[in-house]
Structure formats: C-alpha cells, structure tokens
Write a protein that holds these residues in place. Structure first.
Motif, mmCIF file in Angstrom:
data_model
loop_
_atom_site.group_PDB
_atom_site.id
_atom_site.type_symbol
_atom_site.label_atom_id
_atom_site.label_comp_id
_atom_site.label_asym_id
_atom_site.label_seq_id
_atom_site.Cartn_x
_atom_site.Cartn_y
_atom_site.Cartn_z
ATOM 1 N N THR A 85 0.827 -1.205 0.000
ATOM 2 C CA THR A 85 0.000 0.000 0.000
ATOM 3 C C THR A 85 0.863 1.258 0.000
ATOM 4 O OG1 THR A 85 -1.635 -1.217 1.288
ATOM 5 C CG2 THR A 85 -1.891 1.165 1.185
ATOM 6 N N ILE A 86 1.887 1.246 0.842
ATOM 7 C CA ILE A 86 2.757 2.419 0.931
ATOM 8 C C ILE A 86 3.441 2.674 -0.402
ATOM 9 C CG2 ILE A 86 4.951 3.179 1.913
ATOM 10 C CD1 ILE A 86 3.962 2.216 4.591
ATOM 11 N N TYR A 87 3.937 1.596 -1.012
ATOM 12 C CA TYR A 87 4.604 1.762 -2.308
ATOM 13 C C TYR A 87 3.617 2.291 -3.349
ATOM 14 C CZ TYR A 87 7.142 0.699 -6.569
ATOM 15 O OH TYR A 87 7.744 0.790 -7.784
ATOM 16 N N ALA A 88 2.385 1.783 -3.311
ATOM 17 C CA ALA A 88 1.382 2.222 -4.285
ATOM 18 C C ALA A 88 1.054 3.696 -4.120
ATOM 19 C CB ALA A 88 0.118 1.383 -4.128
ATOM 20 N N VAL A 121 7.067 -8.862 -3.239
ATOM 21 C CA VAL A 121 5.801 -8.121 -3.275
ATOM 22 C C VAL A 121 5.910 -6.744 -3.905
ATOM 23 C CG1 VAL A 121 4.780 -9.380 -1.348
ATOM 24 C CG2 VAL A 121 6.081 -7.334 -0.892
ATOM 25 N N ILE A 122 7.088 -6.128 -3.903
ATOM 26 C CA ILE A 122 7.240 -4.850 -4.597
ATOM 27 C C ILE A 122 8.527 -4.882 -5.418
ATOM 28 C CG2 ILE A 122 5.955 -3.439 -2.922
ATOM 29 C CD1 ILE A 122 8.636 -2.507 -1.852
ATOM 30 N N PRO A 123 8.573 -4.122 -6.509
ATOM 31 C CA PRO A 123 9.798 -4.114 -7.317
ATOM 32 C C PRO A 123 10.925 -3.372 -6.600
ATOM 33 C CG PRO A 123 8.149 -2.636 -8.259
ATOM 34 C CD PRO A 123 7.504 -3.312 -7.095
ATOM 35 N N VAL A 124 12.116 -3.973 -6.586
ATOM 36 C CA VAL A 124 13.261 -3.368 -5.902
ATOM 37 C C VAL A 124 14.310 -2.996 -6.944
ATOM 38 C CG1 VAL A 124 15.115 -3.786 -4.251
ATOM 39 C CG2 VAL A 124 12.835 -4.621 -3.778
ATOM 40 N N ARG A 163 3.143 -2.249 -14.071
ATOM 41 C CA ARG A 163 3.029 -3.688 -13.793
ATOM 42 C C ARG A 163 2.669 -3.933 -12.336
ATOM 43 N NH1 ARG A 163 7.456 -4.563 -16.852
ATOM 44 N NH2 ARG A 163 8.843 -4.896 -15.091
ATOM 45 N N PHE A 164 3.218 -3.118 -11.450
ATOM 46 C CA PHE A 164 2.907 -3.272 -10.034
ATOM 47 C C PHE A 164 1.439 -2.928 -9.756
ATOM 48 C CE2 PHE A 164 2.250 -1.212 -5.945
ATOM 49 C CZ PHE A 164 2.586 -2.231 -5.089
ATOM 50 N N TYR A 165 0.965 -1.849 -10.367
ATOM 51 C CA TYR A 165 -0.443 -1.456 -10.156
ATOM 52 C C TYR A 165 -1.386 -2.561 -10.618
ATOM 53 C CZ TYR A 165 1.034 3.298 -9.125
ATOM 54 O OH TYR A 165 1.602 4.396 -8.562
ATOM 55 N N GLU A 166 -0.993 -3.202 -11.699
ATOM 56 C CA GLU A 166 -1.823 -4.296 -12.228
ATOM 57 C C GLU A 166 -1.919 -5.419 -11.199
ATOM 58 O OE1 GLU A 166 -2.432 -8.081 -13.893
ATOM 59 O OE2 GLU A 166 -0.352 -7.412 -13.700
ATOM 60 N N SER A 167 -0.802 -5.719 -10.532
ATOM 61 C CA SER A 167 -0.827 -6.786 -9.525
ATOM 62 C C SER A 167 -1.654 -6.370 -8.311
ATOM 63 C CB SER A 167 0.589 -7.140 -9.085
ATOM 64 O OG SER A 167 1.029 -6.304 -8.035
ATOM 65 N N LEU A 168 -1.671 -5.075 -8.022
ATOM 66 C CA LEU A 168 -2.471 -4.581 -6.900
ATOM 67 C C LEU A 168 -3.958 -4.766 -7.199
ATOM 68 C CD1 LEU A 168 -1.345 -3.256 -4.323
ATOM 69 C CD2 LEU A 168 -2.037 -1.070 -5.259
ATOM 70 N N ALA A 169 -4.342 -4.516 -8.438
ATOM 71 C CA ALA A 169 -5.735 -4.718 -8.842
ATOM 72 C C ALA A 169 -6.104 -6.191 -8.746
ATOM 73 C CB ALA A 169 -5.944 -4.206 -10.268
ATOM 74 N N ARG A 170 -5.168 -7.077 -9.164
ATOM 75 C CA ARG A 170 -5.408 -8.519 -9.047
ATOM 76 C C ARG A 170 -5.584 -8.917 -7.591
ATOM 77 N NH1 ARG A 170 -1.254 -11.936 -10.146
ATOM 78 N NH2 ARG A 170 0.131 -10.262 -10.773
ATOM 79 N N ASP A 195 4.189 -21.809 -7.924
ATOM 80 C CA ASP A 195 3.786 -22.913 -8.799
ATOM 81 C C ASP A 195 4.158 -22.624 -10.252
ATOM 82 O OD1 ASP A 195 2.819 -24.371 -6.731
ATOM 83 O OD2 ASP A 195 0.747 -23.680 -6.931
ATOM 84 N N ARG A 196 4.062 -21.357 -10.639
ATOM 85 C CA ARG A 196 4.423 -20.987 -12.007
ATOM 86 C C ARG A 196 5.934 -20.866 -12.168
ATOM 87 N NH1 ARG A 196 0.980 -16.830 -11.251
ATOM 88 N NH2 ARG A 196 2.708 -15.399 -11.560
ATOM 89 N N GLY A 197 6.653 -20.948 -11.038
ATOM 90 C CA GLY A 197 8.099 -20.800 -11.102
ATOM 91 C C GLY A 197 8.541 -19.351 -11.068
ATOM 92 N N ALA A 198 7.610 -18.459 -10.802
ATOM 93 C CA ALA A 198 7.960 -17.044 -10.728
ATOM 94 C C ALA A 198 8.359 -16.708 -9.292
ATOM 95 C CB ALA A 198 6.783 -16.180 -11.155
ATOM 96 N N GLY A 199 9.209 -15.717 -9.145
ATOM 97 C CA GLY A 199 9.654 -15.345 -7.811
ATOM 98 C C GLY A 199 8.908 -14.164 -7.238
ATOM 99 N N THR A 200 8.069 -13.539 -8.049
ATOM 100 C CA THR A 200 7.396 -12.325 -7.593
ATOM 101 C C THR A 200 5.913 -12.386 -7.942
ATOM 102 O OG1 THR A 200 7.739 -11.178 -9.681
ATOM 103 C CG2 THR A 200 9.464 -10.959 -8.034
ATOM 104 N N ILE A 201 5.132 -11.479 -7.343
ATOM 105 C CA ILE A 201 3.697 -11.496 -7.619
ATOM 106 C C ILE A 201 3.282 -10.307 -8.484
ATOM 107 C CG2 ILE A 201 3.123 -12.770 -5.555
ATOM 108 C CD1 ILE A 201 2.272 -10.175 -4.250
ATOM 109 N N PHE A 202 4.256 -9.580 -9.021
ATOM 110 C CA PHE A 202 3.854 -8.478 -9.906
ATOM 111 C C PHE A 202 4.439 -8.693 -11.278
ATOM 112 C CE2 PHE A 202 7.426 -7.367 -7.289
ATOM 113 C CZ PHE A 202 8.393 -7.066 -8.217
#
Lengths: 202, 167
Positions: A85-88, A121-124, A163-170, A195-202
């Motif tokens: 939320t803070i990052y958004a 959870v957030i892009p670094v 891309r981050f905002y899109e993940s927030l909407a999801r 499960d998808r092998g991705a390391g992030t949610i955005f």
C-alpha cells in the motif's frame, strides 16, 4: 558571471538526460524502518555521513511526498500488504532500495513469520547487503541508484510501475472474490507464483 | 509454603509437584484450576507474570497423555514467592479462562490460542493476536513446518529443516 551571448546561453541535450539528472539529484527518501538497519540509516542521515550531500535531504514520512522508498529492516508477512500500500501511494516516478539482508532475502530468518525478500511483493531497484550494512554501504546504494536513474528512459520506469499497479488490482479482486484477509491473499498469490516458477507477484 | 497450604485447603488438587532451585512447580487438572486461582489470589499471588504453553506430541502418542501443558507463572508481591502451575490439556480441549480474575490473561490467552490452538472458555474476545485471522495452522505446534510451508522454499533450497511440504 562571464559575459554571455545567445550562443553561450543555449545548450542542447536529450530530454531523458536532463530529466534524469534532475531526478537523481533530488531523491526524497521515505524511511520504512522496521529494525536495526533503521539505526544505521539514522547515522547515514546524521552529520558524519550526511546523505544530504547527495541531494537526498528531504526526509518525508508520508508516501505522498517521497519517491525513494528505503526498506530498513525485517519485513514480516503480516506487514507485506502495508508495504504494498505504501509503495502504491508514493509519488511517481518511484524507486526502492532494499537495505540489509532481512529486507533483501529474509536474511537469517527462514521462518513462517518473515517475508523472504521484499522483492516478492514490490519491485526493488538496489539491494544493499550486510547485517546491518554500514552507513557507507547505504550511501553506496544510493549512489548506485543514482547511476541507475541516469541510464533510464522515461517510458521504462512508467511501464515498470504500471506492472505493479496491475498486480495490486489482481490482489484486490482476489481478496473480494475469496473473502480473505490481505495477508492471506498475498500468501495465496505467492503460492501461485511459486507454482508458475515465478519469484514475484507483480 | 504455599503448596502445603493448597494441599490443606484444596486436598487432591495437586496431582504432581517438583521444585528446581527454589522454583516451585505444581501440576493441576483443568477442572480445579479456577478454585486454585481464587485461593492463590487470596493468598497474595496477585501478579500473573505469564501464561504460555508447551507442546509434547511424543508424550501424547507414546503414553496417551494430554498433548499440551498450559503453564502459568505467579508472583507473590508481598513474600516474593513464585509459583509455576501446569495444566495438561488434550488437543481440541479448552481451558477455563482467567480473564475474570486477571485482566492480563486476556492477551496471553489470545496468544496461546493463536500459536497453539488451545481454546479458553469464557474469554471475552478469543481471536488471533499475532498472526492474521485466516492464518493456516498454529505456528508453535511441533508439527508446524518452521518455514510455514513458505511457498518460496523452492526446489534446490538446502535449508536442513526444509521438509519440502506445505502447511
């Protein structure tokens, strides 16, 4: 002042270059201090190391007025939605520095309570190792971020944040659909990503 | 000493006792807990220092005894005497809440409910305290994976306690 005529007064450059020059020399940090790293950060802001020399003078404790998020310390799973939320809410364009091993990778806390790296959870943009990193390391991290900003194109940063905002909407949609708490929603999203092998949610 | 006094006042309450370096410990059944607490409070044990719990899964399996011990620590402010009271509780059972007598028991009991899954009868607001409401499982039970089934304990993770399973 030397004598100036029109030929001396005009300088041509790229828009990217001049905008990034302005951005990199006026970063407004938002300290997200959760643990011991925040103490090192205070030292870095104080007279001996003096982060103000790098144009990062204006410390703000509101996300609305800052564009460089500095994560200082351990971030727990319970705090992950708050961090998102803070990052958004931060002013765009925005950058993130992850300071210390806890924020960067969970550090020594390989437990159910600790988020194993805020980059899930957030892009670094810049990671600073150390436990805790010395103020010099932190300053070096800021300098590295400045180098990064220098090389950016304007649209690149925009897409990155979109891309981050899109993940927030999801996240919001999933939370409403399943009736979960925000923490559990993020946990589910992390599971799906794994499960998808991705390391992030955005 | 307080334990002799308890024996005289409430005979048969103390099922087991031991002392280590002056730390008195008694074991009581949960049915007699409230009566014991009233007695202790009358006798000056008016500071409830801590409530916690211990999980003994092997004890439950091997000997068929209760799986958990709920542990209470009291301090008598007048005589500086301390007393530890253990109450065995089986999985799925509840313990009477002490919130009626000790206000501080509220958060202690919520914490135990959160991390061990032991219920407290008569608690005014028994919900999780440290983890979130729909957190899967109870984190301090011995069968809870250390990493909580962290989705990022992916293959190739060499942590010795990564069991590769999800909670």
């Amino acid at each position: 002042m030397a004598e100036m005529n029109i030929n001396d007064a005009v300088l041509t450059t790229r828009l990217d270059a001049v905008v990034n020059w302005g951005r990199k020399n006026s970063l407004w940090p938002l300290p997200f201090g959760t643990a011991c790293c925040a103490i090192e950060f205070m030292s870095m802001q104080a007279s001996k190391y003096d982060m103000s020399r790098f144009g990062a003078e204006a410390m703000r404790f509101s996300p609305r007025q800052s564009d460089m998020l500095m994560i200082l310390g351990t971030v727990t799973n319970k705090l992950a939605p708050v961090l998102r939320t803070i990052y958004a809410q931060m002013a765009e364009p925005k950058w993130v520095i992850s300071l210390g091993v806890c924020a960067s990778s969970g550090g020594m806390y390989r437990t159910y309570a600790t988020l194993q790296g805020v980059d899930r959870v957030i892009p670094v943009d810049v990671y600073v190792p150390g436990c805790p990193p010395r103020p010099e390391s932190m300053l070096y991290g800021v300098m590295k971020l400045q180098e990064k900003i220098e090389k950016e194109s304007l649209s690149m940063r925009k897409d990155h944040i979109a891309r981050f905002y899109e993940s927030l909407a999801r996240q919001d949609a999933l939370q409403a659909e399943k009736g979960l708490t925000s923490q559990q929603t993020i946990r589910e999203m992390l599971m799906d990503a794994a499960d998808r092998g991705a390391g992030t949610i955005f | 000493m307080i334990i002799e006094h308890i024996d005289a006042q409430l005979p048969g309450t103390v099922t087991d006792r031991h002392a280590f370096r002056g730390d008195q410990t008694i074991v009581v059944a949960k049915e007699s807990l409230l009566a014991l607490v009233e007695l202790l409070h009358r006798e000056g044990f008016q500071l409830l220092v801590d409530i916690t719990a211990v999980d003994w899964p092997e004890r439950a399996e091997a000997q068929g005894l209760a799986r958990f011990d709920v542990v209470y620590h009291w301090l008598n402010l007048a005589s500086q005497e301390r007393l530890r009271v253990k109450v065995p509780v089986a999985d799925g059972e509840t313990v009477p809440s002490l919130t009626g007598r000790f206000k501080t028991a509220d958060w202690f009991e919520r914490e135990i409910f959160d991390l061990f899954g032991i219920g407290f009868e008569g608690h005014p607001n028994l919900k999780r305290l440290l983890t979130w409401d729909d957190f899967p499982g109870h984190a301090l039970r011995k069968d809870f994976p250390l990493d909580g089934g962290d989705p990022f304990c992916m293959e190739g993770c060499t942590a010795p306690y990564n069991n590769g399973e999800r909670a």
